[in-house]
Scaffold this motif. Structure first.
Motif, PDB file in Angstrom:
ATOM      1  N   PRO A   1       1.781   9.907  -1.381  1.00  0.00           N
ATOM      2  CA  PRO A   1       2.526   9.326  -0.258  1.00  0.00           C
ATOM      3  C   PRO A   1       2.015   9.757   1.099  1.00  0.00           C
ATOM      4  CG  PRO A   1       3.782  11.103  -1.277  1.00  0.00           C
ATOM      5  CD  PRO A   1       2.585  10.858  -2.151  1.00  0.00           C
ATOM      6  N   GLY A   2       1.367  10.879   1.213  1.00  0.00           N
ATOM      7  CA  GLY A   2       0.973  11.395   2.521  1.00  0.00           C
ATOM      8  C   GLY A   2      -0.384  10.933   2.992  1.00  0.00           C
TER       9      GLY A   2
ATOM     10  N   ALA B   1       0.835  -1.206   0.000  1.00  0.00           N
ATOM     11  CA  ALA B   1       0.000   0.000   0.000  1.00  0.00           C
ATOM     12  C   ALA B   1       0.866   1.252   0.000  1.00  0.00           C
ATOM     13  CB  ALA B   1      -0.938  -0.012   1.197  1.00  0.00           C
ATOM     14  N   THR B   2       1.931   1.243   0.818  1.00  0.00           N
ATOM     15  CA  THR B   2       2.838   2.391   0.872  1.00  0.00           C
ATOM     16  C   THR B   2       3.514   2.618  -0.480  1.00  0.00           C
ATOM     17  OG1 THR B   2       3.257   2.030   3.232  1.00  0.00           O
ATOM     18  CG2 THR B   2       4.882   3.334   2.007  1.00  0.00           C
ATOM     19  N   ALA B   3       3.994   1.535  -1.081  1.00  0.00           N
ATOM     20  CA  ALA B   3       4.660   1.655  -2.384  1.00  0.00           C
ATOM     21  C   ALA B   3       3.699   2.120  -3.461  1.00  0.00           C
ATOM     22  CB  ALA B   3       5.277   0.302  -2.765  1.00  0.00           C
ATOM     23  N   LEU B   4       2.472   1.615  -3.415  1.00  0.00           N
ATOM     24  CA  LEU B   4       1.493   1.993  -4.429  1.00  0.00           C
ATOM     25  C   LEU B   4       1.104   3.465  -4.284  1.00  0.00           C
ATOM     26  CD1 LEU B   4      -0.279   1.185  -6.777  1.00  0.00           C
ATOM     27  CD2 LEU B   4      -1.941   0.231  -5.174  1.00  0.00           C
ATOM     28  N   ARG B   5       0.955   3.927  -3.044  1.00  0.00           N
ATOM     29  CA  ARG B   5       0.640   5.346  -2.836  1.00  0.00           C
ATOM     30  C   ARG B   5       1.767   6.234  -3.358  1.00  0.00           C
ATOM     31  NH1 ARG B   5      -2.342   3.334   1.744  1.00  0.00           N
ATOM     32  NH2 ARG B   5      -4.479   4.159   1.587  1.00  0.00           N
ATOM     33  N   LYS B   6       2.997   5.807  -3.126  1.00  0.00           N
ATOM     34  CA  LYS B   6       4.136   6.576  -3.630  1.00  0.00           C
ATOM     35  C   LYS B   6       4.140   6.592  -5.150  1.00  0.00           C
ATOM     36  CE  LYS B   6       9.171   6.894  -3.253  1.00  0.00           C
ATOM     37  NZ  LYS B   6      10.405   6.303  -2.653  1.00  0.00           N
TER      38      LYS B   6
END
Length: 453
Positions: A451-452, A441-446
């Motif tokens: 990212p925030g 999820a973190t990588a996909l948001r980035k």
């Protein structure tokens, strides 16, 4: 934990298409040496086809072909035109394999006798349409490309411009459907350049459709801002042509879907409301209006105005009941009602409705049904999670994620609610460390430029 429920909804049926491409291009032979008898038979077959009298039309086309075959080599263009018309008649009757044979022969004869000619491009275009109907995308791409190559070799006039527009649009749409987005956008860029160069000759519908296809391709790659820019251009073009036209509806629906993906629900609701006003005035019984009402009902339920949400769902159901039964649409309505029941904390009702919608979604093999299954499973898993039945929720969240990945790939922002839910489940089970789903999820948001969140 707040279970994420912003699952992608099944695609709206955009029955009010902004562009109706020709079902078939009629390749008429040059006037040189054509006989009155052949022309009479050919024209008769065309009239019969237009009247959907396909049996007599096919007979007349065969007679025209036989007459052309009786002549010598100089009659090949007439044979090609006869076979082209015969192929279109066969296609109209659902006999696609026969249509491919007729059109393939027509293309060979047209290429041999006329070479670089609008007729050759038209026959190749018709062949591509049939191949696409037969779920043969690679063969269709070759035929469309052949049509484009011939059309681009012709002087730029109204006929060659129309052929270039159609083939560029077809190629971009087909590559987008195959998830080959770089190629799709390359053809769309050619289309944009062509339309700018020939703006006085082209129609707004073709330009709008090109922008809609571009926006869809960009959205599938997660390039949402660029997709929004393409839709804004399309809307401006269509508003200039007719601000209250039903042709605005597909653009508004695409914008609303894009805003929903960005969690801009208020903007999406405003676009659905504008579509509702247009459709209520101009197409009050259209199925697409029922679907717009359903989306507005979901918005009202999310805003806790359950009385208004219920009224909108009822209106949607009344319109839908006037159309042929659509299993996918019935599943979508059940899922919407389940979400409203869940918002009202009527959990038993919500569970029943989610389960009923899941059964219907699983009976379908369309990509929209995969999204529907994922949404229903996510809803059922969320209900189980809130009752702390974590082991019951886990396989449903996992299956929902697999279905969503199957439908949209592994790098689509629509995966985020499910990844977040599985990450929360990992924590609730007391497992140490960050879960694989949280890292994804973190990588996909980035990757998506969020990212925030």
């Amino acid at each position: 934990m707040r279970i994420a429920r912003s699952m992608s909804r099944p695609g709206l049926v955009q029955s009010l298409a902004v562009l109706a491409l020709l079902a078939g291009s009629m390749a008429s032979p040059p006037l040189l040496a054509q006989t009155a008898q052949w022309q009479s038979l050919y024209d008769k077959a065309m009239r019969q086809q237009a009247d959907k009298a396909y049996g007599p039309a096919e007979q007349s086309a065969h007679q025209a072909l036989e007459l052309a075959q009786q002549q010598r080599q100089g009659q090949q263009p007439y044979m090609a035109s006869s076979l082209n018309l015969l192929g279109l008649i066969q296609q109209a009757q659902g006999r696609n394999a026969e249509a491919v044979r007729s059109l393939t022969k027509a293309l060979e004869l047209s290429q041999a006798s006329l070479g670089t000619h609008a007729n050759t491009a038209s026959v190749a275009w018709n062949l591509g349409n049939v191949q696409q109907n037969m779920q043969q995308p690679r063969e269709a791409l070759q035929s469309y490309q052949r049509s484009l190559d011939v059309a681009q070799a012709l002087p730029l006039d109204a006929t060659s411009l129309a052929l270039r527009e159609k083939t560029l649009q077809a190629l971009s749409s087909l590559y987008a459907s195959l998830s080959e987005h770089d190629k799709a956008q390359a053809y769309l860029r050619q289309l944009s350049t062509l339309l700018a160069d020939g703006a006085a000759q082209t129609d707004v519908a073709t330009r709008v459709q090109g922008l809609l296809t571009l926006a869809q391709s960009l959205e599938q790659q997660g390039r949402l801002q660029e997709g929004q820019q393409a839709l804004s251009q399309a809307l401006a073009l269509q508003e200039k042509a007719g601000a209250s036209s039903t042709n605005l509806v597909p653009i508004l629906l695409a914008q609303a879907g894009l805003h929903s993906r960005q969690d801009k629900d208020a903007q999406a609701a405003a676009e659905y409301e504008r579509a509702r006003v247009i459709l209520t005035e101009q197409a009050p019984q259209a199925l697409v209006l029922a679907q717009v009402l359903n989306e507005l009902g979901l918005w009202q339920a999310q805003s806790k105005d359950y009385v208004q949400a219920y009224a909108l769902f009822e209106q949607a159901q009344a319109i839908a009941s006037q159309h042929a039964p659509d299993v996918l649409w019935q599943a979508h309505l059940l899922s919407s009602r389940a979400r409203m029941a869940e918002a009202m904390r009527q959990e038993d009702t919500a569970q029943t409705l989610y389960a009923e919608s899941l059964v219907l979604y699983r009976s379908q093999d369309r990509s929209e049904a995969l999204l529907g299954q994922a949404g229903a499973l996510n809803g059922l898993a969320g209900l189980a999670y809130r009752k702390r039945r974590f082991k019951e929720a886990q396989p449903m969240f996992t299956e929902a994620l697999g279905l969503m990945e199957q439908a949209v790939g592994r790098s689509d922002a629509r995966l985020l609610p499910l990844l977040d839910n599985l990450a929360a489940l990992h924590r609730s089970l007391g497992r140490p460390g960050e879960s694989e789903h949280a890292r994804r999820a973190t990588a996909l948001r980035k990757q998506q430029g969020r990212p925030g969140e």
